[in-house]
Design an enzyme around this catalytic site. Structure first.
Site, PDB file in Angstrom:
ATOM      1  N   HIS A 196       0.456   5.006   3.360  1.00  0.00           N
ATOM      2  CA  HIS A 196      -0.152   4.312   2.225  1.00  0.00           C
ATOM      3  C   HIS A 196      -0.910   5.328   1.391  1.00  0.00           C
ATOM      4  CE1 HIS A 196      -1.350   0.618   0.200  1.00  0.00           C
ATOM      5  NE2 HIS A 196      -2.490   1.230  -0.045  1.00  0.00           N
ATOM      6  N   ASP A 245      -6.687 -10.388   1.103  1.00  0.00           N
ATOM      7  CA  ASP A 245      -6.547  -9.191   0.272  1.00  0.00           C
ATOM      8  C   ASP A 245      -5.641  -9.466  -0.925  1.00  0.00           C
ATOM      9  OD1 ASP A 245      -6.669  -6.325  -0.412  1.00  0.00           O
ATOM     10  OD2 ASP A 245      -4.540  -6.434   0.040  1.00  0.00           O
ATOM     11  N   ARG A 305     -10.207  -7.949  -8.014  1.00  0.00           N
ATOM     12  CA  ARG A 305     -10.872  -6.644  -8.146  1.00  0.00           C
ATOM     13  C   ARG A 305     -10.307  -5.867  -9.320  1.00  0.00           C
ATOM     14  NH1 ARG A 305      -9.467  -3.885  -3.103  1.00  0.00           N
ATOM     15  NH2 ARG A 305     -10.556  -2.103  -3.970  1.00  0.00           N
ATOM     16  N   SER A 364      -9.054  -3.489   2.180  1.00  0.00           N
ATOM     17  CA  SER A 364      -7.812  -3.893   1.518  1.00  0.00           C
ATOM     18  C   SER A 364      -6.611  -3.168   2.127  1.00  0.00           C
ATOM     19  CB  SER A 364      -7.946  -3.579   0.022  1.00  0.00           C
ATOM     20  OG  SER A 364      -6.710  -3.585  -0.605  1.00  0.00           O
ATOM     21  N   LYS A 395      -3.794  -4.874   5.221  1.00  0.00           N
ATOM     22  CA  LYS A 395      -2.342  -4.985   4.958  1.00  0.00           C
ATOM     23  C   LYS A 395      -1.550  -4.171   5.971  1.00  0.00           C
ATOM     24  CE  LYS A 395      -2.278  -3.558   0.547  1.00  0.00           C
ATOM     25  NZ  LYS A 395      -3.444  -3.824  -0.264  1.00  0.00           N
TER      26      LYS A 395
HETATM   27  N1  URA Z   1      -4.705   0.319  -2.530  1.00  0.00           N
HETATM   28  C1  URA Z   1      -4.937  -0.858  -1.892  1.00  0.00           C
HETATM   29  O1  URA Z   1      -4.070  -1.396  -1.221  1.00  0.00           O
HETATM   30  N2  URA Z   1      -6.122  -1.414  -2.024  1.00  0.00           N
HETATM   31  C2  URA Z   1      -7.117  -0.853  -2.747  1.00  0.00           C
HETATM   32  O2  URA Z   1      -8.176  -1.414  -2.797  1.00  0.00           O
HETATM   33  C3  URA Z   1      -6.880   0.370  -3.414  1.00  0.00           C
HETATM   34  C4  URA Z   1      -5.655   0.953  -3.284  1.00  0.00           C
END
Ligand code: URA
Length: 443
Positions: A82, A161, A168, A183, A187
């Protein structure tokens, strides 16, 4: 308990308890706490932060707002990556098929563009027919068949999220370490992985503009991942200028395909190989990072990685003919050349400005329901350190939107600074963060 009191406690710098955090998260998901109170909670958190204990609880509650996918029936160590988000950051597109072609299953749940940064889902959806909204059963089928799957968050995966991410984005509460940590990790922990590699960006185009804040975020992400029993490694990487030359959804797909077909775009491939090498190592298919990188290079050279990407796109409904023949894709109404204001060297290319210019022409969103123009974007012809002569093209802007064209082109022109001598750069991959702490990165 009521939302008002919890918001006030956070606003005044208090540490929230698990039941208080649970009250806010559950209430928001169920709709009993409205957007305006959740936005106030987010802004209070933005200014006051969270302790490590609160951040861990927040992540756990966000994770358990939905299901945790079980992929234990799939052989192998499942590894994902990620990125905290950047401009021109298309790395997931070449990376996931490269790692899968090395024999490591990659279950990937990605997001849409956030703020000035692009999102993997928007890029994938620019491929005609590509479906990112698979059910969890289909997600499991695709990873079992192809060894890689790339989808968006479903209602089952960290729904707190899913809802909060959009809020956000439009309330300027993205750049907040505990909110980002909760967040990302909710995930990732929900998607059925065994290990995780993180690309934490720092610089002009990153949410964490200072290196120090990127290090705090990376350390928090690694601590949370390891505490959930998932081996986690983060790399802190530079995001001052866009990665590669393309900014904009379809343009970035084309650049990714070029890389998978063997074109060496130095910054894209350096980062892809470091992240990929780490994934292959964590996936048990290489003894160390160097060997992991070698494996990744081999599957690009043999064509196996591109074949894996084609198989994935086909399986998820995309038209692979456009990958093989990108020249057949529809073209933008306008193509505007941006030219060098003076001779010399490109000193810098401001990725934040380019990200905002991209939003103006429809490559990103300012509101949750804005429609993306997949063709829109910016192709850099020059990057920092390149020499230029007066009037030479430094970028091309592609857009359909008549009204946005001129202001966006001006913004792109402003993103370039010029210098008399070639500028010096620090490394692209600055440091590595794992269970042993932070170390400067070198191979
Ligand atoms: N990527 C995400 O999944 N969440 C965030 O808050 C920022 C970047």
């Amino acid at each position: 308990m009521n939302a008002n009191e919890i918001i006030r406690k956070k606003r005044d710098g208090g540490e929230l308890t698990r039941p208080e955090l649970q009250y806010v998260i559950d209430g928001y998901v169920k709709g009993t706490i409205p957007d305006y109170q959740t936005a106030a909670f987010l802004m209070a958190t933005y200014f006051r932060g969270m302790t490590d204990a609160e951040t861990s609880e927040f992540t756990r509650l966000m994770l358990h707002s939905g299901d945790v996918v079980d992929l234990s029936h799939i052989a192998g160590i499942k590894v994902d990556k990620h990125s905290t988000g950047g401009v021109g950051d298309k790395i997931s597109l070449p990376l996931a098929p490269i790692v899968a072609a090395c024999g490591v299953p990659v279950p990937m749940i990605s997001g849409r563009g956030l703020g000035h940064t692009g999102g993997t889902l928007d890029k994938l959806e620019s491929i005609p027919g590509f479906k990112t909204s698979l059910s969890i059963d289909e997600y499991k089928e695709v990873i079992a068949e192809i060894g890689v799957v790339m989808i968006g968050q479903t209602q089952e995966i960290a729904p707190a999220d899913k809802k909060m991410y959009s809020l956000r984005d439009v309330t300027s509460t993205v750049e907040c370490i505990p909110l980002i940590a909760g967040s990302i990790m909710s995930k990732k922990l929900a998607e059925g992985i065994d290990a995780l590699v993180l690309d934490v960006k720092t610089g002009r185009g990153a949410f964490m503009q200072s290196y120090e804040r990127a290090e705090v975020l990376a350390t928090a992400l690694v601590r949370i991942g390891n505490s959930f029993g998932k081996e986690t490694i983060a790399f802190i990487t530079r995001m001052d200028e866009p990665l590669g030359y393309a900014v904009g959804n379809w343009l970035e797909v084309v650049e990714s395909v070029d890389c998978l077909r063997g074109k060496h775009i130095p910054d894209i491939m350096e980062l892809t190989y470091v992240l990929g090498g780490a994934m292959v190592m964590l996936g048990g298919k290489a003894a160390d990072l160097r060997e992991g990188i070698e494996r990744c290079k081999e599957v690009v050279a043999s064509g196996a990685a591109y074949e894996k990407f084609r198989a994935l796109v086909k399986r998820q409904g995309g038209d692979v003919a456009f990958l093989d023949h990108p020249e057949t894709y529809p073209r933008s109404k306008h193509e505007v050349e941006i030219t060098a204001r003076r001779a010399g060297f490109i000193g810098s290319v401001d990725s934040l400005e380019l990200g905002f210019a991209g939003i103006m022409i429809g490559a990103g969103r300012t509101k949750v329901d804005d429609v993306i123009d997949p063709k829109a974007g910016i192709l850099l012809r020059k990057k920092a350190g390149d020499s230029v002569v007066l009037g030479e093209t430094v970028a091309t802007v592609y857009a359909d939107n008549d009204a946005a064209l001129v202001p966006a082109a001006e913004r792109v022109a402003r993103a370039f600074s010029y210098a008399d001598t070639a500028p010096e750069f620090g490394p692209l991959v600055i440091s590595r963060v794992d269970g042993d702490g932070v170390q400067p990165f070198h191979l």
